[in-house]
Design an enzyme around this catalytic site. Sequence first.
Site, short mmCIF file in Angstrom:
data_model
loop_
_atom_site.label_atom_id
_atom_site.label_comp_id
_atom_site.label_asym_id
_atom_site.label_seq_id
_atom_site.Cartn_x
_atom_site.Cartn_y
_atom_site.Cartn_z
N PRO A 2 0.78 -1.24 0.00
CG PRO A 2 -0.68 -1.49 1.77
CD PRO A 2 0.62 -1.95 1.27
CD GLU A 3 5.20 2.82 -1.89
OE1 GLU A 3 5.45 3.93 -2.39
OE2 GLU A 3 6.01 1.89 -1.87
CE LYS A 58 2.65 6.22 1.87
NZ LYS A 58 3.82 5.91 2.72
NE ARG A 126 4.44 -6.85 8.23
CZ ARG A 126 5.25 -6.01 7.63
NH1 ARG A 126 5.39 -6.05 6.33
NH2 ARG A 126 5.92 -5.13 8.31
NE ARG A 254 10.75 2.46 5.36
CZ ARG A 254 9.87 1.76 6.05
NH1 ARG A 254 9.72 1.99 7.33
NH2 ARG A 254 9.16 0.83 5.47
#
Length: 264
Positions: A2-3, A58, A126, A254
Amino acid sequence: MPELPEVELARAVLEGALDRTIAAIDDTDHWVCRPHAPGEIAAALVGGRLTAARRRGKAMWCETRVGGGPGPDLGVHLGMGGQIVVDGRVGPTGPEHRDPGPRKPEWDRFTVTFADGGSLRLFDKRRLGRVRLDPDVDALGPDAETITREEFRTRVGRGRSAVKARLLDQSVLAGVGNLLADETLWQARVSPSAPADELGAARLDALHDALEAALEAAIAHGGVHTGEVIRHRRPEGHCPRCGAPMVHGTVGGRSTWWCSAEQA
DNA sequence: AACAATGTTCAGTC
DNA sequence: GGACTGAACATTGT
């Protein structure tokens, strides 16, 4: 997955859940539904209906009507790997769409059941997704899909931290995630660790153009994983433009990959 | 078993 | 107080 592109595709799926009477809600996952107590979201929305599906970056939310008047917004964030499932259908949201794999029922973290028997679910292995009433979206910067060149220049080209960190900062602009940042920087031939305030207007404009192109392509093709450089984002990977080795490091906290020649 | 993962947030430090 | 950094968060997959 999901971006911004995945969230936009999920938002479109969410539209299939509009204008149907809500018969029941399972909001018993206290982590995903925090800080709400179990039953709180259900109490606020059962009997009502979702009336619109919105997105900023998002973040996603549904406007509602309950008891003849406006109800609270229902906010949904997909976190690191969540999917929206409406009546058993998911949008084209990444590799898992082609190969769904096992779908354990306990990975449904939030479920709205409609009076017609259908359902809206947040599927999230998750458990980093989130559902909450009246989410605060005002802290987010302008949406990455609609930000103007001028706005992009002034917001991204400020501060001495790495430009990738600026792109990932949701209060600077909303919607860019780790893969989309790498794709955008590669398209624009900009080093991810370049200080944001040293880029200059030309390279900031190049980044803006690359971002718009990458967003459009990702939405059209089904997700950020379809980006040109993404599949070369691995050990032994080579730049698909010039053939030089891709290199790996940590930028903005990141995992980051960039072309050793063009993004030096 | 140890580590990384497409995201956000919070506790620290400058 | 603002800007910035790194760890923590819950869980799965390698």
